[in-house]
Write an enzyme that holds these catalytic residues in place. Structure first.
Site, PDB file in Angstrom:
ATOM      1  N   LYS A  52     -78.125 -25.810  26.675  1.00 36.41           N
ATOM      2  CA  LYS A  52     -77.124 -24.940  27.294  1.00 36.41           C
ATOM      3  C   LYS A  52     -77.541 -24.580  28.726  1.00 36.41           C
ATOM      4  CE  LYS A  52     -75.556 -23.303  22.825  1.00 36.41           C
ATOM      5  NZ  LYS A  52     -75.665 -22.319  21.740  1.00 36.41           N
ATOM      6  N   GLN A  96     -78.580 -16.783  20.526  1.00 36.78           N
ATOM      7  CA  GLN A  96     -78.663 -17.987  19.697  1.00 36.78           C
ATOM      8  C   GLN A  96     -78.921 -17.585  18.242  1.00 36.78           C
ATOM      9  OE1 GLN A  96     -78.098 -21.205  20.871  1.00 36.78           O
ATOM     10  NE2 GLN A  96     -78.128 -21.750  18.701  1.00 36.78           N
ATOM     11  N   ASP A 119     -69.477 -16.846  23.402  1.00 37.51           N
ATOM     12  CA  ASP A 119     -69.490 -17.633  22.162  1.00 37.51           C
ATOM     13  C   ASP A 119     -68.212 -17.366  21.360  1.00 37.51           C
ATOM     14  OD1 ASP A 119     -71.461 -19.492  21.661  1.00 37.51           O
ATOM     15  OD2 ASP A 119     -72.974 -18.000  21.104  1.00 37.51           O
TER      16      ASP A 119
END
Ligand code: NAD
Length: 296
Positions: A52, A96, A119
């Site tokens: 990412k 994460q 997200d």
């Protein structure tokens, strides 16, 4: 048979984002910035976050990787999120997953400001998505939509079967595809662990578009695929393999060899949906940068 190559589709998304960041830089402004929080040293999470960050750089975004060890307390994580929430130089925040067991994922997700929730996991953003409002679409389902768009795969009036109902993949995927949108207007069947396997098989065989997110390597075999179907394999599992350089291989939820013999289009694993998830995340980060769409 068309390979739905995530490298090609994500490169197109990234190229259009890079054009935007170059224009932003040329205007002397700060570019979008993503803050990624990584807890512990889970190998897969390390790889995802590194990828990412690398993709942010390639797209002209700024990024910060904030690491904590496994023993971090929930309070410490929440304090960091509060700090990032009010930092005007940070547009997007991602934590994460999975987190260590002593930390409540739900609490952490809800602590991220909905305007920075790139997200797309915050309940407020999920609620907006369900109602078809403008919002951050969860990154993986968003990536699948971008993939379908890139390869011009029509969904209107098609039977989509989604296997898996998690909050981050299967459930939002089914909602998005059944909604009124360009990559939507499909009629959707969703199967999960309590669907009798013979029913899942029957449904899969009827799918014009089959989307699989169960986390069981090669769960879908050729006999479960309708001839000419489009197969989207979301699964990513590390399978131990002593002959592989890293000691493991990445496997999808679909038997790729059997799928390509039957389907009209298939996503490879790796190199398919995983790359599109990052594209979705970058699109969301640009969206966060461009404005607080809530209050428009
Ligand atoms: P999860 O474990 O939260 O959910 C799995 C789902 O599969 C559940 O809803 C469960 O009901 C269903 N399931 C389990 N066994 C089943 C069976 N026998 N028949 C039908 N359904 C069954 O997993 P997740 O987070 O949704 O992830 C699924 C897979 O996708 C994993 O391999 C994960 O690593 C991968 N993933 C990939 C990306 C990406 O970017 N490509 C992103 C997220 C997750």
């Amino acid at each position: 048979m068309l390979v739905l190559d995530g490298k090609i589709a994500s490169a197109a998304v990234k190229a259009s984002l890079l054009q935007k960041t170059q224009a932003i830089k040329a205007a002397g402004k700060r570019t979008p910035h993503l803050a990624a929080i990584l807890v512990g040293n889970n190998g897969a999470s390390e790889t995802y976050v590194a990828s990412k960050v690398k993709n942010c750089e390639e797209t002209g975004f700024g990024s910060s990787l904030i690491r904590f060890d496994d023993h971090v307390t929930e309070a410490e994580l929440l304090a960091k999120i509060s700090e990032l929430n009010v930092d005007p130089t940070i547009d997007g925040i991602l934590v994460q997953l999975p987190l260590p067991k002593h930390i409540d994922d739900e609490k952490i997700i809800e602590a991220i400001h909905p305007d920075k929730d790139v997200d797309g996991f915050h309940p407020m953003n999920i609620g907006r998505m369900v109602q078809g409002f403008d919002t951050f679409t969860p990154a993986t389902p968003y990536g699948v939509l971008l993939m379908l768009e890139h390869f011009n795969i029509q969904t209107k009036g098609k039977h989509v079967v989604v296997i898996g109902r998690s909050n981050i993949v299967g459930r939002p995927m089914s909602i998005l595809l059944s909604g009124e949108r360009p990559q939507g207007n499909a009629y959707v069947t969703i199967c999960h662990r309590h669907t009798p396997i013979e029913e899942t098989k029957k449904m899969a065989q009827q799918a014009d578009i089959l989307i699989v997110a169960v986390g069981i390597p090669e769960f879908i075999t050729g006999d479960m695929i309708k001839p000419g179907a489009v197969i989207i394999d979301v699964g990513i599992t590390r399978v131990e393999d002593a002959t592989a350089k890293k000691g493991f291989r990445i496997k999808g939820d679909v038997n790729y060899e059997q799928a390509i013999a039957k389907a009209s289009a298939v996503t490879p694993v790796p190199g398919g949906v995983g790359l599109m998830t990052i594209a979705g995340l970058l699109m969301n980060t640009m969206k966060a940068y461009e404005g607080k769409f809530y209050h428009n």
